[in-house]
Design an enzyme around this catalytic site. Structure first.
Site, short mmCIF file in Angstrom:
data_model
loop_
_atom_site.label_atom_id
_atom_site.label_comp_id
_atom_site.label_asym_id
_atom_site.label_seq_id
_atom_site.Cartn_x
_atom_site.Cartn_y
_atom_site.Cartn_z
CG ASP A 111 -3.56 -4.96 -3.02
OD1 ASP A 111 -3.10 -4.17 -2.18
OD2 ASP A 111 -4.40 -5.85 -2.74
CG HIS A 167 -7.64 -2.82 -1.64
ND1 HIS A 167 -7.08 -1.81 -0.89
CD2 HIS A 167 -6.87 -3.92 -1.44
CE1 HIS A 167 -6.02 -2.28 -0.26
NE2 HIS A 167 -5.87 -3.56 -0.57
CG HIS A 176 -1.92 -1.17 1.18
ND1 HIS A 176 -2.67 -1.53 2.26
CD2 HIS A 176 -2.19 -2.08 0.20
CE1 HIS A 176 -3.39 -2.60 1.96
NE2 HIS A 176 -3.11 -2.95 0.72
CG HIS A 234 -0.48 -9.33 -2.98
ND1 HIS A 234 -0.34 -8.01 -3.37
CD2 HIS A 234 -1.27 -9.31 -1.88
CE1 HIS A 234 -1.02 -7.23 -2.53
NE2 HIS A 234 -1.59 -8.00 -1.63
ZN LIG Z 1 -4.03 -4.52 -0.33
#
Ligand SMILES: [Zn+2]
Length: 308
Positions: free
Chosen positions: A241, A237, A79, A264
């Site tokens: 990321d 969001h 973040h 991720h």
């Molecule tokens: Zn995140």
């Protein structure tokens, strides 16, 4: 010329770690051109580890992006990296007295406010932007990321998520590199999680600092942490990321990205593929760009060819 940028001054902040639940103090400091973002772990009065935000240092990728080097590890960097990228900061030292970046409110908005307070300075060095030469894809039929060459000199993304939950379902959102829009439309989107996963994750040493103030939390039927900030906060969001994870490439990127049910791990896999496939990335020619901008800004008239 598209110049590198750093902070105008140092700025510090404190918070708790999303996973460790421990208090953390951080300081963001300006740094020299071509140094990138570097995490500096300072514990017990001495520097324990310097960890550049580069793919080669990627560690944990479960429910956060972690980096590790010889003497240390730093968790939940995505973040803060996202805010630095979104705000256009190329070089910055992140001094931290623990092994995680504070979660703040679960979004990147508090970091953007800090960066606004610190201010930006341009540095006397061109950005070393790279662009894609051909399309590339990672993942499988169920979750994937595609990257294509872009002809408009920006990084853009279209992200789709698909969760079997009445509050989420399928959502798509798009974003094209723009600091103002990042600050208003992407940075405030908070991380999210499901109540049914809490016990399992806590047993694994994760999300010990999570609460209803720093994440959008859902039980099996609905959101239990109050109003969302956007109707599609979840997919925004995911863009946040990605904007942090792509920093691990080590260069600003020009490309058109499409992501479907990614996270991720796939973000990191894309970075790995970009770095390891020969001839996939080439430098954006700053020399030609510089010459054209110089020519335009010096008030020159268009060049006319003379025929003799
Ligand atoms: Zn995140």
């Amino acid at each position: 010329m598209n110049l590198q940028r750093t902070l105008a001054k140092s700025i510090s902040f404190s918070g708790i770690g999303l996973h460790s639940g421990k208090p953390i103090h951080c300081e963001l400091r300006p740094s020299r051109p071509d140094t990138g973002i570097v995490f500096i772990l300072e514990m017990n009065g001495g520097i324990r580890s310097r960890i550049p935000a580069r793919y080669k240092n990627v560690g944990a990728l479960s429910y956060n992006t972690g980096l590790r080097a010889e003497n240390g590890e730093i968790l939940t960097v995505e973040h803060l990296l996202s805010a630095l990228h979104g705000y256009g900061i190329d070089n910055c030292e992140v001094w931290v007295d623990n092994t995680e970046i504070p979660v703040m409110d679960g979004s990147a908005a508090p970091f953007i406010l800090l960066l606004c307070e610190a201010g930006i300075v341009r540095q006397d060095a061109p950005r070393r932007t790279v662009r894609l030469t051909r399309p590339v894809r990672v993942g499988d039929d169920n979750m994937w990321i595609e990257a294509e060459p872009s002809d408009d000199d920006t990084l853009s993304i279209e992200y789709t998520i698909d969760f079997d939950h009445p509050s989420i379902g399928r959502m798509t959102a798009s974003f094209s590199d723009d600091p103002y829009r990042f600050a208003h439309a992407v940075a405030p989107a908070r991380t999210f999680g499901f109540l049914r996963e809490v016990e399992v994750l806590r047993a694994r040493g994760l999300i010990r600092g999570a609460n209803l103030q720093n994440a959008v939390v859902m039980d099996d039927h609905r959101i239990i942490s109050g109003e969302t900030r956007f109707q599609d906060e979840f997919v925004r969001h995911k863009i946040l990321d990605f904007w942090g994870d792509i920093v691990l490439l080590g260069h600003p990127l020009v490309a058109k990205i499409k992501a479907f049910r990614a996270g991720h791990r796939l973000h990191a896999q894309l970075v790995e593929t970009l770095l390891k496939t020969p001839d996939l990335l080439v430098p954006v020619d700053q020399t030609i760009r510089h010459r054209i901008l110089q020519w335009a800004s010096s008030g020159n008239q268009p060049v006319r060819e003379t025929v003799q």
